[in-house]
Design a protein around this motif. Structure first.
Motif, PDB file in Angstrom:
ATOM      1  N   MET A   1     -44.922 -13.473  -5.789  1.00 47.07           N
ATOM      2  CA  MET A   1     -44.511 -13.129  -4.664  1.00 47.07           C
ATOM      3  C   MET A   1     -43.042 -13.458  -4.574  1.00 47.07           C
ATOM      4  O   MET A   1     -42.058 -13.284  -3.977  1.00 47.07           O
ATOM      5  CB  MET A   1     -45.823 -13.919  -3.772  1.00 47.07           C
ATOM      6  CG  MET A   1     -44.952 -13.480  -2.460  1.00 47.07           C
ATOM      7  SD  MET A   1     -45.748 -12.846  -1.401  1.00 47.07           S
ATOM      8  CE  MET A   1     -45.360 -11.852  -0.526  1.00 47.07           C
ATOM      9  N   LEU A   2     -42.788 -14.939  -5.151  1.00 43.29           N
ATOM     10  CA  LEU A   2     -41.702 -15.074  -5.483  1.00 43.29           C
ATOM     11  C   LEU A   2     -40.414 -14.500  -6.129  1.00 43.29           C
ATOM     12  O   LEU A   2     -39.559 -13.793  -5.797  1.00 43.29           O
ATOM     13  CB  LEU A   2     -41.936 -16.628  -5.735  1.00 43.29           C
ATOM     14  CG  LEU A   2     -40.579 -17.379  -5.784  1.00 43.29           C
ATOM     15  CD1 LEU A   2     -39.957 -18.027  -4.931  1.00 43.29           C
ATOM     16  CD2 LEU A   2     -40.944 -18.717  -6.409  1.00 43.29           C
ATOM     17  N   LYS A   3     -41.357 -13.705  -7.281  1.00 38.16           N
ATOM     18  CA  LYS A   3     -40.361 -13.463  -7.939  1.00 38.16           C
ATOM     19  C   LYS A   3     -39.716 -11.905  -6.659  1.00 38.16           C
ATOM     20  O   LYS A   3     -38.563 -11.257  -6.458  1.00 38.16           O
ATOM     21  CB  LYS A   3     -41.078 -12.213  -8.572  1.00 38.16           C
ATOM     22  CG  LYS A   3     -41.209 -13.160  -9.946  1.00 38.16           C
ATOM     23  CD  LYS A   3     -41.785 -12.659 -10.884  1.00 38.16           C
ATOM     24  CE  LYS A   3     -42.036 -13.033 -12.617  1.00 38.16           C
ATOM     25  NZ  LYS A   3     -42.576 -12.790 -13.662  1.00 38.16           N
ATOM     26  N   ILE A   4     -40.664 -11.403  -5.660  1.00 40.16           N
ATOM     27  CA  ILE A   4     -40.193 -10.167  -5.379  1.00 40.16           C
ATOM     28  C   ILE A   4     -39.468 -10.985  -3.729  1.00 40.16           C
ATOM     29  O   ILE A   4     -38.381  -9.840  -3.963  1.00 40.16           O
ATOM     30  CB  ILE A   4     -41.830  -9.217  -4.420  1.00 40.16           C
ATOM     31  CG1 ILE A   4     -42.449  -8.934  -5.579  1.00 40.16           C
ATOM     32  CG2 ILE A   4     -41.135  -8.786  -3.142  1.00 40.16           C
ATOM     33  CD1 ILE A   4     -43.961  -8.526  -5.249  1.00 40.16           C
ATOM     34  N   THR A   5     -39.743 -12.218  -3.249  1.00 45.49           N
ATOM     35  CA  THR A   5     -38.802 -12.320  -2.295  1.00 45.49           C
ATOM     36  C   THR A   5     -36.907 -12.659  -2.897  1.00 45.49           C
ATOM     37  O   THR A   5     -36.453 -12.236  -2.751  1.00 45.49           O
ATOM     38  CB  THR A   5     -39.133 -13.356  -1.927  1.00 45.49           C
ATOM     39  OG1 THR A   5     -40.166 -13.255  -1.355  1.00 45.49           O
ATOM     40  CG2 THR A   5     -38.221 -14.248  -0.613  1.00 45.49           C
TER      41      THR A   5
END
Length: 154
Positions: A1-5
Protein backbone atom coordinates in the motif's frame (compact mmCIF):
# COMPACT_ATOMS: atom_id res chain seq x y z
CA UNK A 1 0.00 0.00 0.00
CA UNK A 2 2.90 2.28 0.69
CA UNK A 3 4.12 1.68 -2.84
CA UNK A 4 0.77 2.72 -4.26
CA UNK A 5 0.56 5.84 -2.08
CA UNK A 6 4.11 6.79 -3.00
CA UNK A 7 3.41 6.23 -6.69
CA UNK A 8 0.27 8.35 -6.50
CA UNK A 9 2.14 11.14 -4.72
CA UNK A 10 4.89 11.17 -7.36
CA UNK A 11 2.30 11.14 -10.15
CA UNK A 12 0.38 13.97 -8.52
CA UNK A 13 3.49 16.11 -8.08
CA UNK A 14 4.55 15.53 -11.67
CA UNK A 15 1.05 16.44 -12.93
CA UNK A 16 0.72 19.59 -10.81
CA UNK A 17 4.06 20.92 -11.96
CA UNK A 18 2.76 20.81 -15.53
CA UNK A 19 -0.58 22.50 -14.58
CA UNK A 20 0.79 25.43 -12.49
CA UNK A 21 1.79 28.31 -14.73
CA UNK A 22 4.41 30.85 -13.90
CA UNK A 23 3.83 34.63 -13.85
CA UNK A 24 6.01 35.05 -16.92
CA UNK A 25 3.55 33.02 -18.99
CA UNK A 26 0.85 35.72 -18.53
CA UNK A 27 2.93 38.88 -18.53
CA UNK A 28 1.74 39.85 -22.03
CA UNK A 29 -1.92 39.42 -21.06
CA UNK A 30 -1.44 41.42 -17.88
CA UNK A 31 0.27 44.21 -19.83
CA UNK A 32 -2.57 44.30 -22.37
CA UNK A 33 -5.12 44.52 -19.54
CA UNK A 34 -3.22 47.38 -17.90
CA UNK A 35 -2.90 49.18 -21.23
CA UNK A 36 -6.62 48.76 -21.90
CA UNK A 37 -7.43 50.00 -18.40
CA UNK A 38 -5.34 53.14 -18.92
CA UNK A 39 -7.03 53.74 -22.26
CA UNK A 40 -10.46 53.30 -20.67
CA UNK A 41 -9.52 55.87 -18.01
CA UNK A 42 -8.45 58.29 -20.75
CA UNK A 43 -11.70 57.74 -22.66
CA UNK A 44 -13.77 58.24 -19.50
CA UNK A 45 -11.93 61.50 -18.80
CA UNK A 46 -12.61 62.68 -22.37
CA UNK A 47 -16.28 61.73 -22.03
CA UNK A 48 -16.53 63.72 -18.77
CA UNK A 49 -14.94 66.76 -20.45
CA UNK A 50 -17.24 66.50 -23.46
CA UNK A 51 -20.33 66.06 -21.33
CA UNK A 52 -19.39 69.13 -19.28
CA UNK A 53 -18.95 71.07 -22.55
CA UNK A 54 -22.38 69.88 -23.69
CA UNK A 55 -23.94 71.02 -20.41
CA UNK A 56 -22.29 74.44 -20.72
CA UNK A 57 -23.50 74.74 -24.31
CA UNK A 58 -27.03 73.84 -23.24
CA UNK A 59 -26.79 76.37 -20.40
CA UNK A 60 -25.74 79.05 -22.91
CA UNK A 61 -28.61 78.05 -25.17
CA UNK A 62 -30.99 78.32 -22.21
CA UNK A 63 -29.63 81.79 -21.48
CA UNK A 64 -30.14 82.73 -25.11
CA UNK A 65 -33.68 81.35 -25.00
CA UNK A 66 -34.35 83.32 -21.81
CA UNK A 67 -33.01 86.44 -23.52
CA UNK A 68 -35.43 85.89 -26.42
CA UNK A 69 -38.34 85.36 -23.99
CA UNK A 70 -37.38 88.52 -22.08
CA UNK A 71 -37.24 90.51 -25.32
CA UNK A 72 -40.63 89.13 -26.32
CA UNK A 73 -42.05 90.19 -22.94
CA UNK A 74 -40.69 93.71 -23.54
CA UNK A 75 -42.43 93.77 -26.91
CA UNK A 76 -45.73 92.69 -25.35
CA UNK A 77 -45.45 95.37 -22.65
CA UNK A 78 -44.50 98.03 -25.18
CA UNK A 79 -47.39 97.02 -27.45
CA UNK A 80 -49.82 97.39 -24.55
CA UNK A 81 -48.36 100.78 -23.61
CA UNK A 82 -48.76 101.89 -27.25
CA UNK A 83 -52.35 100.64 -27.32
CA UNK A 84 -53.18 102.54 -24.10
CA UNK A 85 -51.39 105.64 -25.43
CA UNK A 86 -53.37 105.44 -28.69
CA UNK A 87 -56.57 105.09 -26.69
CA UNK A 88 -55.63 108.15 -24.65
CA UNK A 89 -54.81 110.09 -27.85
CA UNK A 90 -58.21 109.20 -29.30
CA UNK A 91 -60.02 110.41 -26.17
CA UNK A 92 -57.86 113.53 -26.05
CA UNK A 93 -58.80 114.21 -29.67
CA UNK A 94 -62.46 113.88 -28.73
CA UNK A 95 -61.95 116.34 -25.88
CA UNK A 96 -60.27 118.81 -28.25
CA UNK A 97 -63.14 118.50 -30.71
CA UNK A 98 -65.66 119.01 -27.91
CA UNK A 99 -63.69 122.04 -26.64
CA UNK A 100 -63.61 123.55 -30.14
CA UNK A 101 -67.33 122.95 -30.59
CA UNK A 102 -68.31 124.49 -27.25
CA UNK A 103 -65.69 127.22 -27.32
CA UNK A 104 -65.42 127.19 -23.52
CA UNK A 105 -62.19 129.12 -22.81
CA UNK A 106 -62.16 128.18 -19.12
CA UNK A 107 -61.47 124.53 -19.99
CA UNK A 108 -58.61 125.39 -22.37
CA UNK A 109 -55.84 125.44 -19.70
CA UNK A 110 -56.83 121.98 -18.41
CA UNK A 111 -56.82 120.69 -21.98
CA UNK A 112 -53.33 122.11 -22.61
CA UNK A 113 -52.05 120.59 -19.36
CA UNK A 114 -53.43 117.20 -20.36
CA UNK A 115 -51.81 117.55 -23.77
CA UNK A 116 -48.40 118.31 -22.21
CA UNK A 117 -48.79 115.19 -20.09
CA UNK A 118 -49.67 113.22 -23.24
CA UNK A 119 -46.59 114.60 -25.04
CA UNK A 120 -44.31 113.72 -22.10
CA UNK A 121 -45.65 110.15 -22.04
CA UNK A 122 -45.16 109.90 -25.78
CA UNK A 123 -41.53 111.05 -25.47
CA UNK A 124 -40.95 108.42 -22.73
CA UNK A 125 -42.50 105.77 -24.97
CA UNK A 126 -40.21 106.83 -27.82
CA UNK A 127 -37.18 106.31 -25.53
CA UNK A 128 -38.55 102.91 -24.46
CA UNK A 129 -39.04 101.97 -28.11
CA UNK A 130 -35.42 102.92 -28.87
CA UNK A 131 -34.26 100.74 -25.96
CA UNK A 132 -36.39 97.80 -27.16
CA UNK A 133 -35.06 98.34 -30.69
CA UNK A 134 -31.45 98.34 -29.43
CA UNK A 135 -32.15 95.15 -27.47
CA UNK A 136 -33.58 93.57 -30.61
CA UNK A 137 -30.49 94.53 -32.61
CA UNK A 138 -28.17 93.03 -29.97
CA UNK A 139 -30.21 89.84 -29.90
CA UNK A 140 -30.37 89.71 -33.69
CA UNK A 141 -26.57 90.18 -33.95
CA UNK A 142 -26.02 87.39 -31.43
CA UNK A 143 -28.37 85.07 -33.32
CA UNK A 144 -26.60 85.84 -36.61
CA UNK A 145 -23.26 84.88 -35.05
CA UNK A 146 -24.80 81.65 -33.82
CA UNK A 147 -26.37 80.90 -37.23
CA UNK A 148 -23.09 81.63 -39.01
CA UNK A 149 -21.23 79.34 -36.60
CA UNK A 150 -23.80 76.59 -37.15
CA UNK A 151 -23.50 76.92 -40.93
CA UNK A 152 -19.75 76.37 -40.73
CA UNK A 153 -20.32 73.16 -38.72
CA UNK A 154 -22.70 71.61 -41.24
Amino acid sequence: MLKITLALAVAFVSLTSNVVASGDDHAGMKQEHESAHLQHDQWAAEHAKWRAEHMRALAMMAKLQAKIYEHEAELIEHDEAMRAHEDHAMHHGEEIAHHEHDGDASNHEALEKEHKNFSAKHAAMAKKHDAVKDGHKELHDLLHKLFDAMKSVQ
